[in-house]
Scaffold this motif. Structure first.
Motif, PDB file in Angstrom:
ATOM      1  N   ARG A 161       0.839  -1.199   0.000  1.00 17.41           N
ATOM      2  CA  ARG A 161       0.000   0.000   0.000  1.00 17.41           C
ATOM      3  C   ARG A 161       0.866   1.239   0.000  1.00 17.41           C
ATOM      4  NH1 ARG A 161      -3.028   0.909   5.655  1.00 17.41           N
ATOM      5  NH2 ARG A 161      -3.275   2.988   4.774  1.00 17.41           N
ATOM      6  N   ALA A 162       0.248   2.338  -0.360  1.00 17.41           N
ATOM      7  CA  ALA A 162       0.888   3.653  -0.300  1.00 17.41           C
ATOM      8  C   ALA A 162      -0.162   4.649   0.145  1.00 17.41           C
ATOM      9  CB  ALA A 162       1.465   4.051  -1.655  1.00 17.41           C
ATOM     10  N   GLY A 163       0.243   5.592   0.955  1.00 20.22           N
ATOM     11  CA  GLY A 163      -0.698   6.598   1.442  1.00 20.22           C
ATOM     12  C   GLY A 163      -1.670   5.998   2.441  1.00 20.22           C
ATOM     13  N   GLY A 164      -2.833   6.643   2.544  1.00 19.95           N
ATOM     14  CA  GLY A 164      -3.812   6.196   3.519  1.00 19.95           C
ATOM     15  C   GLY A 164      -3.422   6.527   4.943  1.00 19.95           C
ATOM     16  N   TRP A 165      -2.638   7.581   5.119  1.00 20.81           N
ATOM     17  CA  TRP A 165      -2.152   7.941   6.453  1.00 20.81           C
ATOM     18  C   TRP A 165      -3.110   8.871   7.204  1.00 20.81           C
ATOM     19  CZ3 TRP A 165       3.183   9.780   4.231  1.00 20.81           C
ATOM     20  CH2 TRP A 165       3.871   8.670   3.722  1.00 20.81           C
ATOM     21  N   GLY A 166      -4.182   9.288   6.555  1.00 16.92           N
ATOM     22  CA  GLY A 166      -5.096  10.220   7.197  1.00 16.92           C
ATOM     23  C   GLY A 166      -4.766  11.663   6.856  1.00 16.92           C
ATOM     24  N   TYR A 167      -5.719  12.540   7.085  1.00 16.12           N
ATOM     25  CA  TYR A 167      -5.606  13.910   6.596  1.00 16.12           C
ATOM     26  C   TYR A 167      -4.502  14.715   7.269  1.00 16.12           C
ATOM     27  CZ  TYR A 167      -8.188  15.554  10.725  1.00 16.12           C
ATOM     28  OH  TYR A 167      -8.579  15.849  12.007  1.00 16.12           O
ATOM     29  N   LEU A 168      -4.105  14.359   8.482  1.00  7.78           N
ATOM     30  CA  LEU A 168      -3.051  15.121   9.151  1.00  7.78           C
ATOM     31  C   LEU A 168      -1.669  14.777   8.616  1.00  7.78           C
ATOM     32  CD1 LEU A 168      -4.239  15.093  12.871  1.00  7.78           C
ATOM     33  CD2 LEU A 168      -4.323  16.993  11.246  1.00  7.78           C
ATOM     34  N   LEU A 169      -1.515  13.580   8.066  1.00  8.98           N
ATOM     35  CA  LEU A 169      -0.211  13.139   7.590  1.00  8.98           C
ATOM     36  C   LEU A 169      -0.114  13.049   6.071  1.00  8.98           C
ATOM     37  CD1 LEU A 169       0.501  10.270  10.160  1.00  8.98           C
ATOM     38  CD2 LEU A 169       1.560  12.526  10.079  1.00  8.98           C
ATOM     39  N   GLY A 170      -1.232  13.009   5.397  1.00  6.07           N
ATOM     40  CA  GLY A 170      -1.162  12.826   3.946  1.00  6.07           C
ATOM     41  C   GLY A 170      -2.479  13.118   3.262  1.00  6.07           C
ATOM     42  N   ASP A 171      -3.067  12.075   2.656  1.00  5.17           N
ATOM     43  CA  ASP A 171      -4.307  12.191   1.877  1.00  5.17           C
ATOM     44  C   ASP A 171      -4.142  13.101   0.664  1.00  5.17           C
ATOM     45  OD1 ASP A 171      -5.784  10.361   3.219  1.00  5.17           O
ATOM     46  OD2 ASP A 171      -7.046  11.786   4.289  1.00  5.17           O
ATOM     47  N   GLU A 172      -2.940  13.119   0.088  1.00  3.09           N
ATOM     48  CA  GLU A 172      -2.724  13.910  -1.127  1.00  3.09           C
ATOM     49  C   GLU A 172      -3.671  13.444  -2.228  1.00  3.09           C
ATOM     50  OE1 GLU A 172       1.185  13.654   1.123  1.00  3.09           O
ATOM     51  OE2 GLU A 172      -0.383  12.228   0.475  1.00  3.09           O
ATOM     52  N   GLY A 173      -4.155  14.398  -2.999  1.00  2.00           N
ATOM     53  CA  GLY A 173      -5.047  14.082  -4.109  1.00  2.00           C
ATOM     54  C   GLY A 173      -6.482  13.826  -3.716  1.00  2.00           C
ATOM     55  N   SER A 174      -6.791  13.957  -2.433  1.00  2.00           N
ATOM     56  CA  SER A 174      -8.146  13.684  -1.949  1.00  2.00           C
ATOM     57  C   SER A 174      -9.020  14.930  -1.982  1.00  2.00           C
ATOM     58  CB  SER A 174      -8.075  13.177  -0.508  1.00  2.00           C
ATOM     59  OG  SER A 174      -7.654  14.225   0.363  1.00  2.00           O
ATOM     60  N   GLY A 175     -10.308  14.737  -1.657  1.00  2.00           N
ATOM     61  CA  GLY A 175     -11.204  15.876  -1.545  1.00  2.00           C
ATOM     62  C   GLY A 175     -10.782  16.818  -0.448  1.00  2.00           C
ATOM     63  N   TYR A 176     -10.371  16.264   0.681  1.00  2.00           N
ATOM     64  CA  TYR A 176      -9.911  17.118   1.778  1.00  2.00           C
ATOM     65  C   TYR A 176      -8.695  17.920   1.345  1.00  2.00           C
ATOM     66  CZ  TYR A 176      -7.932  18.645   6.202  1.00  2.00           C
ATOM     67  OH  TYR A 176      -7.415  19.409   7.212  1.00  2.00           O
ATOM     68  N   TRP A 177      -7.759  17.283   0.678  1.00  2.23           N
ATOM     69  CA  TRP A 177      -6.542  17.956   0.226  1.00  2.23           C
ATOM     70  C   TRP A 177      -6.886  19.120  -0.701  1.00  2.23           C
ATOM     71  CZ3 TRP A 177      -4.164  18.847  -4.492  1.00  2.23           C
ATOM     72  CH2 TRP A 177      -2.823  19.268  -4.445  1.00  2.23           C
ATOM     73  N   LEU A 178      -7.800  18.908  -1.627  1.00  7.35           N
ATOM     74  CA  LEU A 178      -8.188  19.987  -2.545  1.00  7.35           C
ATOM     75  C   LEU A 178      -8.873  21.125  -1.791  1.00  7.35           C
ATOM     76  CD1 LEU A 178      -9.531  18.072  -5.681  1.00  7.35           C
ATOM     77  CD2 LEU A 178      -7.550  19.607  -5.606  1.00  7.35           C
ATOM     78  N   GLY A 179      -9.743  20.780  -0.838  1.00 10.87           N
ATOM     79  CA  GLY A 179     -10.412  21.819  -0.066  1.00 10.87           C
ATOM     80  C   GLY A 179      -9.431  22.634   0.760  1.00 10.87           C
ATOM     81  N   ARG A 180      -8.485  21.950   1.383  1.00 10.98           N
ATOM     82  CA  ARG A 180      -7.474  22.657   2.176  1.00 10.98           C
ATOM     83  C   ARG A 180      -6.601  23.545   1.291  1.00 10.98           C
ATOM     84  NH1 ARG A 180      -2.515  19.381   4.358  1.00 10.98           N
ATOM     85  NH2 ARG A 180      -1.943  19.827   2.202  1.00 10.98           N
ATOM     86  N   GLU A 181      -6.227  23.042   0.114  1.00  9.82           N
ATOM     87  CA  GLU A 181      -5.398  23.843  -0.782  1.00  9.82           C
ATOM     88  C   GLU A 181      -6.146  25.075  -1.285  1.00  9.82           C
ATOM     89  OE1 GLU A 181      -2.038  23.410  -1.335  1.00  9.82           O
ATOM     90  OE2 GLU A 181      -2.473  22.074   0.356  1.00  9.82           O
ATOM     91  N   ALA A 182      -7.459  24.993  -1.424  1.00  6.08           N
ATOM     92  CA  ALA A 182      -8.243  26.172  -1.798  1.00  6.08           C
ATOM     93  C   ALA A 182      -8.155  27.233  -0.704  1.00  6.08           C
ATOM     94  CB  ALA A 182      -9.699  25.779  -2.044  1.00  6.08           C
ATOM     95  N   VAL A 183      -8.197  26.803   0.558  1.00  7.42           N
ATOM     96  CA  VAL A 183      -8.052  27.741   1.679  1.00  7.42           C
ATOM     97  C   VAL A 183      -6.654  28.351   1.673  1.00  7.42           C
ATOM     98  CG1 VAL A 183      -8.042  27.967   4.193  1.00  7.42           C
ATOM     99  CG2 VAL A 183      -9.775  26.541   3.065  1.00  7.42           C
ATOM    100  N   ARG A 184      -5.637  27.534   1.500  1.00  7.38           N
ATOM    101  CA  ARG A 184      -4.260  28.029   1.500  1.00  7.38           C
ATOM    102  C   ARG A 184      -4.036  29.030   0.365  1.00  7.38           C
ATOM    103  NH1 ARG A 184      -0.125  24.822   3.761  1.00  7.38           N
ATOM    104  NH2 ARG A 184       1.045  24.913   1.807  1.00  7.38           N
ATOM    105  N   HIS A 185      -4.589  28.735  -0.799  1.00  9.16           N
ATOM    106  CA  HIS A 185      -4.476  29.653  -1.936  1.00  9.16           C
ATOM    107  C   HIS A 185      -5.094  31.004  -1.587  1.00  9.16           C
ATOM    108  CE1 HIS A 185      -5.058  31.357  -5.945  1.00  9.16           C
ATOM    109  NE2 HIS A 185      -6.350  31.448  -5.670  1.00  9.16           N
TER     110      HIS A 185
END
Length: 323
Positions: A161-185
């Motif tokens: 496996r790769a990834g699957g570490w949860g939103y605090l450690l990873g979840d790159e490419g996920s819905g949460y990741w995109l939402g967080r990156e919108a805030v950071r932008h």
């Protein structure tokens, strides 16, 4: 017997077994009744299968204790089993994010067991469901939903496996990741003295505020959480479709990150495919699918498939393989 298997193959968890009793004339025999659960970060979907065919399909809130309290998870499972779990059930096969250890699997099995005390319970990482739903017994499944992960198996029975570490450690490419990156932008633009652009304006409207500075407190507020910010991914998708360059770049990066996970698992297992992309973003965002395919092609991987049915429908295949 109740068993809870995670990615490493957990040992059975002891449980009492009671006689199944006789089924009414014309009804499915108890041994033919299986309930499949797909427990995601935002919802839990349950399908009752009789003779391998779906006869009931219901969704409730998430029963994943990484996203909700144990009390809420138990309540959601009770609601679901009240709808689809009546009568004797032979087996429950559940896939959930965050099943990383035997203890994780056993804890979820313990929440399920009171509703089906006579059933065998198997708990696995939800990526297993995805691979089976794609009709494959070997290959790599990639989850792109609220969270993200890649998992695979080869013909020798090896898993990786790769990834699957949860939103605090990873979840790159996920819905949460995109939402967080919108805030950071949006916050970067504010710090640079720039006016809100179309993505920031859409985000502010969705958050019912007119000041990017207020996004900081909102992001850390207990009133919002992983699910809320994952839902903001749709704003990035809409802005990208409207031509917003940064949003397009974010989705391309998401596709690349997911492709990198898949390629890593393929290398570990000595496979060249198939790679099956699923979950909410993976199945529905064409721009993400295109990026995913393109980045895998650069890595020499061409057998890439988009899941055409929800992962829970892989349960009958998994039960047959288990038998």
């Amino acid at each position: 017997m109740t068993s809870s298997d995670n990615l490493s193959g957990a040992a059975p968890v002891p449980s009492s077994t009671a006689p199944s009793g006789a089924a009414p004339s014309g009804a499915a025999q108890p041994s033919d009744v299986v309930i499949g659960l797909d427990i995601g970060g935002t919802k839990t979907r349950g399908v009752r299968f009789e003779h391998g065919e779906p006869v009931a399909d219901e969704s409730v809130g998430s029963a994943n204790v990484q996203n909700v309290s144990r009390e809420d998870a138990a309540a959601h499972l009770a609601e679901l089993f009240a709808k689809i779990g009546r009568g004797t059930v032979a087996q429950v096969y559940a896939g959930a994010g965050g099943i990383d250890t035997d203890e994780d699997a056993a804890a979820l099995a313990a929440l399920i067991e009171p509703h089906v005390p006579e059933a065998r319970i198997t708990v696995v990482h939800d990526s297993r469901l995805l691979l089976a739903a794609g009709g494959a017994s070997t290959g790599v499944a990639v989850i792109a939903g609220t969270g993200s992960a890649a998992w695979g198996a080869n013909g020798a029975g090896q898993e990786a496996r790769a990834g699957g570490w949860g939103y605090l450690l990873g979840d790159e490419g996920s819905g949460y990741w995109l939402g967080r990156e919108a805030v950071r932008h949006s916050l970067r633009r504010m710090n640079q003295g720039q006016e809100p652009d179309e993505l920031t304006r859409a985000l502010l409207d969705s958050c019912n505020t007119d000041d990017p500075n207020k996004l900081i407190a909102l992001f850390h507020s207990p009133d919002t959480g992983r699910r809320f910010w994952a839902q903001q991914a749709r704003l990035v998708v809409e802005a990208a479709d409207a031509g917003h360059r940064v949003s397009r770049d974010l989705i391309d990066q998401a596709g690349k990150d997911l492709a990198d996970m898949a390629a890593q698992v393929l290398r570990q297992l000595g496979l060249d495919g198939p790679v099956i992309l699923g979950s909410g973003l993976g199945m529905n965002v064409v721009r993400l699918q295109e990026s995913f395919r393109q980045h895998l092609a650069v890595a020499g991987v061409h057998d890439v498939r988009i899941l055409e049915q929800d992962p829970v429908f892989g349960v009958p295949l998994l039960v047959r393989d288990q038998a």
